[in-house]
Design a protein around this motif. Structure first.
Motif, PDB file in Angstrom:
ATOM      1  N   THR A  61       1.185  -1.457   0.638  1.00 35.74           N
ATOM      2  CA  THR A  61      -0.191  -0.095  -0.396  1.00 35.74           C
ATOM      3  C   THR A  61       1.148   1.418  -0.462  1.00 35.74           C
ATOM      4  OG1 THR A  61      -0.256  -0.210   2.602  1.00 35.74           O
ATOM      5  CG2 THR A  61      -1.516  -1.047   0.713  1.00 35.74           C
ATOM      6  N   TYR A  62       2.201   0.855   0.141  1.00 33.24           N
ATOM      7  CA  TYR A  62       3.122   2.117   0.267  1.00 33.24           C
ATOM      8  C   TYR A  62       3.138   2.471  -0.925  1.00 33.24           C
ATOM      9  CZ  TYR A  62       6.664  -1.006  -1.031  1.00 33.24           C
ATOM     10  OH  TYR A  62       7.487  -1.603  -2.093  1.00 33.24           O
ATOM     11  N   ASP A  63       2.712   2.299  -1.943  1.00 28.47           N
ATOM     12  CA  ASP A  63       2.513   3.044  -3.483  1.00 28.47           C
ATOM     13  C   ASP A  63       1.555   4.053  -3.924  1.00 28.47           C
ATOM     14  OD1 ASP A  63       0.956   1.120  -3.348  1.00 28.47           O
ATOM     15  OD2 ASP A  63       1.981   0.307  -5.624  1.00 28.47           O
ATOM     16  N   ARG A  64       0.546   4.048  -3.094  1.00 34.26           N
ATOM     17  CA  ARG A  64      -0.471   4.631  -3.181  1.00 34.26           C
ATOM     18  C   ARG A  64      -0.566   5.550  -1.905  1.00 34.26           C
ATOM     19  NH1 ARG A  64      -5.450   0.359  -3.654  1.00 34.26           N
ATOM     20  NH2 ARG A  64      -6.342   2.409  -4.379  1.00 34.26           N
ATOM     21  N   LEU A  65      -0.447   5.147  -0.742  1.00 33.64           N
ATOM     22  CA  LEU A  65      -0.465   5.803   0.715  1.00 33.64           C
ATOM     23  C   LEU A  65       0.533   7.309   0.205  1.00 33.64           C
ATOM     24  CD1 LEU A  65      -1.624   3.434   3.148  1.00 33.64           C
ATOM     25  CD2 LEU A  65      -3.368   4.798   2.011  1.00 33.64           C
ATOM     26  N   GLY A  66       1.788   6.119   0.471  1.00 31.46           N
ATOM     27  CA  GLY A  66       3.305   7.341   0.670  1.00 31.46           C
ATOM     28  C   GLY A  66       3.430   8.380  -0.820  1.00 31.46           C
ATOM     29  N   TRP A  67       4.446   9.087  -0.365  1.00 27.31           N
ATOM     30  CA  TRP A  67       4.655  10.192  -1.271  1.00 27.31           C
ATOM     31  C   TRP A  67       6.653   9.988  -1.366  1.00 27.31           C
ATOM     32  CZ3 TRP A  67       7.589  15.136   0.609  1.00 27.31           C
ATOM     33  CH2 TRP A  67       7.952  16.174  -0.682  1.00 27.31           C
ATOM     34  N   ARG A  68       6.540   9.415  -2.413  1.00 27.60           N
ATOM     35  CA  ARG A  68       8.337   9.765  -2.601  1.00 27.60           C
ATOM     36  C   ARG A  68       8.702  10.286  -2.793  1.00 27.60           C
ATOM     37  NH1 ARG A  68      10.212   4.624  -7.753  1.00 27.60           N
ATOM     38  NH2 ARG A  68      12.307   4.984  -7.263  1.00 27.60           N
ATOM     39  N   LEU A 274      -1.246  15.334  -3.192  1.00 34.02           N
ATOM     40  CA  LEU A 274      -1.551  16.538  -2.813  1.00 34.02           C
ATOM     41  C   LEU A 274      -1.103  17.554  -1.011  1.00 34.02           C
ATOM     42  CD1 LEU A 274      -5.005  16.433  -4.628  1.00 34.02           C
ATOM     43  CD2 LEU A 274      -3.340  18.055  -5.182  1.00 34.02           C
ATOM     44  N   ARG A 275      -1.570  17.336  -0.381  1.00 32.47           N
ATOM     45  CA  ARG A 275      -0.717  16.965   0.874  1.00 32.47           C
ATOM     46  C   ARG A 275      -0.845  15.428   1.905  1.00 32.47           C
ATOM     47  NH1 ARG A 275      -5.778  19.163   5.364  1.00 32.47           N
ATOM     48  NH2 ARG A 275      -5.430  21.054   3.178  1.00 32.47           N
ATOM     49  N   PRO A 276       0.700  14.806   1.934  1.00 35.66           N
ATOM     50  CA  PRO A 276       1.568  13.943   2.032  1.00 35.66           C
ATOM     51  C   PRO A 276       1.100  14.146   3.584  1.00 35.66           C
ATOM     52  CG  PRO A 276       3.286  15.197   1.453  1.00 35.66           C
ATOM     53  CD  PRO A 276       1.489  15.907   0.981  1.00 35.66           C
ATOM     54  N   ALA A 277       1.377  12.833   4.069  1.00 35.48           N
ATOM     55  CA  ALA A 277       1.266  12.376   5.764  1.00 35.48           C
ATOM     56  C   ALA A 277       2.294  11.887   6.052  1.00 35.48           C
ATOM     57  CB  ALA A 277       0.070  11.410   6.026  1.00 35.48           C
ATOM     58  N   VAL A 278       2.992  10.843   4.867  1.00 36.29           N
ATOM     59  CA  VAL A 278       4.057   9.537   5.577  1.00 36.29           C
ATOM     60  C   VAL A 278       4.838   9.593   3.966  1.00 36.29           C
ATOM     61  CG1 VAL A 278       5.159   7.423   6.293  1.00 36.29           C
ATOM     62  CG2 VAL A 278       2.513   8.542   6.523  1.00 36.29           C
ATOM     63  N   ARG A 279       6.155   9.906   4.252  1.00 35.51           N
ATOM     64  CA  ARG A 279       6.957   9.785   2.781  1.00 35.51           C
ATOM     65  C   ARG A 279       7.479   7.868   2.584  1.00 35.51           C
ATOM     66  NH1 ARG A 279      12.464  13.077   1.941  1.00 35.51           N
ATOM     67  NH2 ARG A 279      13.119  11.990   0.499  1.00 35.51           N
ATOM     68  N   TYR A 280       8.001   7.672   1.479  1.00 40.74           N
ATOM     69  CA  TYR A 280       8.946   6.615   1.759  1.00 40.74           C
ATOM     70  C   TYR A 280       9.735   6.267   0.396  1.00 40.74           C
ATOM     71  CZ  TYR A 280       6.858   4.862  -2.697  1.00 40.74           C
ATOM     72  OH  TYR A 280       6.111   5.149  -3.882  1.00 40.74           O
ATOM     73  N   THR A 325      17.461  -0.819  -0.558  1.00 39.58           N
ATOM     74  CA  THR A 325      17.175   0.177   0.818  1.00 39.58           C
ATOM     75  C   THR A 325      15.731   0.089   0.557  1.00 39.58           C
ATOM     76  OG1 THR A 325      17.907   1.526  -2.006  1.00 39.58           O
ATOM     77  CG2 THR A 325      19.718   0.489  -0.538  1.00 39.58           C
ATOM     78  N   PHE A 326      15.669   1.066   1.654  1.00 40.13           N
ATOM     79  CA  PHE A 326      14.455   1.534   2.115  1.00 40.13           C
ATOM     80  C   PHE A 326      14.205   2.775   2.812  1.00 40.13           C
ATOM     81  CE2 PHE A 326      10.229   1.280   3.622  1.00 40.13           C
ATOM     82  CZ  PHE A 326       8.931   1.786   1.890  1.00 40.13           C
ATOM     83  N   GLY A 327      13.864   3.420   3.026  1.00 43.60           N
ATOM     84  CA  GLY A 327      13.031   3.942   3.863  1.00 43.60           C
ATOM     85  C   GLY A 327      12.149   5.227   4.439  1.00 43.60           C
ATOM     86  N   THR A 328      11.762   4.967   5.328  1.00 38.21           N
ATOM     87  CA  THR A 328      10.126   5.698   5.049  1.00 38.21           C
ATOM     88  C   THR A 328       9.864   6.923   6.668  1.00 38.21           C
ATOM     89  OG1 THR A 328       9.328   4.422   7.360  1.00 38.21           O
ATOM     90  CG2 THR A 328       9.193   3.596   5.157  1.00 38.21           C
ATOM     91  N   GLY A 329       8.942   7.840   6.575  1.00 42.10           N
ATOM     92  CA  GLY A 329       9.531   9.104   7.347  1.00 42.10           C
ATOM     93  C   GLY A 329       7.923   9.540   7.209  1.00 42.10           C
ATOM     94  N   LEU A 330       7.415  10.556   8.581  1.00 43.06           N
ATOM     95  CA  LEU A 330       6.345  11.415   8.698  1.00 43.06           C
ATOM     96  C   LEU A 330       6.502  12.885   7.772  1.00 43.06           C
ATOM     97  CD1 LEU A 330       5.288  10.551  12.387  1.00 43.06           C
ATOM     98  CD2 LEU A 330       5.033   9.331  10.149  1.00 43.06           C
ATOM     99  N   VAL A 331       5.904  13.313   7.413  1.00 44.43           N
ATOM    100  CA  VAL A 331       5.909  14.726   6.095  1.00 44.43           C
ATOM    101  C   VAL A 331       4.892  15.477   7.459  1.00 44.43           C
ATOM    102  CG1 VAL A 331       5.483  16.157   4.326  1.00 44.43           C
ATOM    103  CG2 VAL A 331       6.090  13.560   4.301  1.00 44.43           C
ATOM    104  N   ASP A 332       3.755  15.426   7.434  1.00 39.64           N
ATOM    105  CA  ASP A 332       2.822  16.219   7.736  1.00 39.64           C
ATOM    106  C   ASP A 332       1.382  15.468   8.307  1.00 39.64           C
ATOM    107  OD1 ASP A 332       0.601  18.388   8.246  1.00 39.64           O
ATOM    108  OD2 ASP A 332       1.164  19.162   6.208  1.00 39.64           O
ATOM    109  N   TRP A 333       1.433  15.526   9.542  1.00 39.40           N
ATOM    110  CA  TRP A 333      -0.003  14.743  10.192  1.00 39.40           C
ATOM    111  C   TRP A 333      -1.205  15.799   9.671  1.00 39.40           C
ATOM    112  CZ3 TRP A 333      -3.549  18.528  12.257  1.00 39.40           C
ATOM    113  CH2 TRP A 333      -3.492  19.441  12.363  1.00 39.40           C
ATOM    114  N   ARG A 334      -1.445  16.894   9.097  1.00 39.52           N
ATOM    115  CA  ARG A 334      -3.214  17.279   7.882  1.00 39.52           C
ATOM    116  C   ARG A 334      -3.017  15.996   6.955  1.00 39.52           C
ATOM    117  NH1 ARG A 334       1.141  20.343   9.485  1.00 39.52           N
ATOM    118  NH2 ARG A 334      -0.620  22.376  10.670  1.00 39.52           N
ATOM    119  N   GLY A 335      -2.707  15.194   6.228  1.00 41.83           N
ATOM    120  CA  GLY A 335      -2.899  14.368   5.866  1.00 41.83           C
ATOM    121  C   GLY A 335      -2.970  13.558   5.468  1.00 41.83           C
ATOM    122  N   ALA A 336      -3.423  12.660   7.458  1.00 39.57           N
ATOM    123  CA  ALA A 336      -4.111  11.670   7.879  1.00 39.57           C
ATOM    124  C   ALA A 336      -4.688  12.340   9.481  1.00 39.57           C
ATOM    125  CB  ALA A 336      -3.301  10.390   7.485  1.00 39.57           C
TER     126      ALA A 336
END
Length: 344
Positions: A61-68, A274-280, A325-336
């Motif tokens: 699901t990360y390719d649909r929910l996350g901001w790459r 448009l409004r990312p909450a989690v990045r990968y 390799t892979f990484g994740t991180g938080l972006v903006d709480w307003r996105g979720a």
């Protein structure tokens, strides 16, 4: 007699030379065959890893929910993002174009390296490669494992995250996801009216993604995919106001990572573009899993080529390594937005 023995020795010497030449030719043919086989086996292993990694039987699901956003190296980095759009002022005739200073939000991100290795005996390799079962099955499982791990890491970034979701921010509620849609309506109203960090009223009007565990899959589908609902004593169909309100995404990893409310909690995400909450992201140039084989430290006396499938000198072991390799991180709480699903 001496002359006869000399001719015999000469003949034997010539025969030995012929045998030696035959042996050398045999080793040369074996060397060519080994090189050809190695190319074929390497290609088969690589294809197996890719087939396993792209196998949709392990959903992601990360390719649909996350901001790459990929990283240049492994060092922690602080990146900046221009906040949401704002109202552009009107310019009068011969008027001056005034600047709009963008508000920058910073967040930290880091990519990590993941991997493991497998050791196989030369006997097992030699036996199994006859029907190619080892070359077909093992790499596929390695690719599946990489796919599984990335989805697990991304889900762990937001599942029941006490920093991303808080009551004070307004993106943490307790409403149960039911067929009536009251909880979902409340969540949609909240997430669409979050302002940006500078306080600008930039309501979100883009698509929404409803993320649920398997236990809520059928409830979520009935809620947003049915054009009508059945209710009342007369069982008359009514229009469903929640029809098409969000796209349902089922994440089987939620109850695994959230041992408290994993079967009841549900999430609402904005479109990450448009409004990312989690990045990968990945390390640039290393987006796909790689498979490696260790060079053999053994070499046949009459064979000058290196064959990694010959095994080690001491034990005949053949070693493979998987790396990605892979990484994740938080972006903006307003996105979720998260609902624990524990309310009455």
């Amino acid at each position: 007699m001496t002359e006869i023995m000399g001719r015999v020795n000469e003949a034997e010497s010539m025969g030995a030379s012929i045998e030696l030449c035959r042996y050398a030719e045999q080793m040369r043919r074996q060397e060519v065959l080994t090189t050809s086989d190695f190319c074929f086996m390497a290609d088969l292993v690589d294809r197996g890893v890719k087939a396993g990694y792209l196998n949709e039987q392990v959903p992601i699901t990360y390719d649909r929910l996350g901001w790459r956003r990929d990283a240049q190296d492994f060092r922690p980095s602080k990146l900046y993002d221009i906040n949401a759009a704002r109202i552009i002022p009107r310019v009068a005739e011969k008027g001056e174009y005034l600047p709009i200073d963008p508000e920058l939000a910073d967040y930290e991100f880091q990519v990590y390296k993941y991997g493991c290795q497998w050791d196989l005996s030369w006997e097992a390799w030699l036996t199994d490669q006859r029907d190619l079962s080892l070359l077909a099955d093992y790499p596929a499982s390695w690719g599946l494992s990489a796919r599984y791990t990335r989805e697990y890491l991304f889900t762990a970034q937001y599942a029941a995250n006490a920093t991303l979701f808080t009551v004070g921010q307004g993106n943490l509620i307790t409403d149960v996801l039911t067929a009536s849609g009251e909880g979902l309506a409340k969540a949609i109203t909240a997430i669409r009216n979050f302002t940006d960090p500078s306080g600008n009223v930039t309501v979100y009007t883009g698509p929404l993604l409803l993320v649920v565990p398997p236990a809520l899959e059928w409830t979520a589908n009935r809620l947003v995919k049915s054009a009508s609902t059945q209710g009342g004593d007369t069982n008359v169909a009514d229009n469903n106001p929640m029809f098409g309100a969000a796209t349902v995404i089922v994440n089987p990893f939620l109850p695994v990572l959230d041992t408290t409310n994993g079967d009841t909690a549900w999430y609402l995400f904005c479109a990450p573009q448009l409004r990312p909450a989690v990045r990968y992201g990945y390390l640039r140039g290393y987006e796909n899993p790689e498979i490696w084989v260790k060079d053999s430290d053994a070499r046949a006396m009459m064979n000058s080529s290196d064959d990694p499938f010959a095994g080690s000198f001491a034990t005949d072991d053949i070693a493979f390594k998987l790396r990605f390799t892979f990484g994740t991180g938080l972006v903006d709480w307003r996105g979720a937005l998260m609902s624990e699903g524990t309310g009455d």
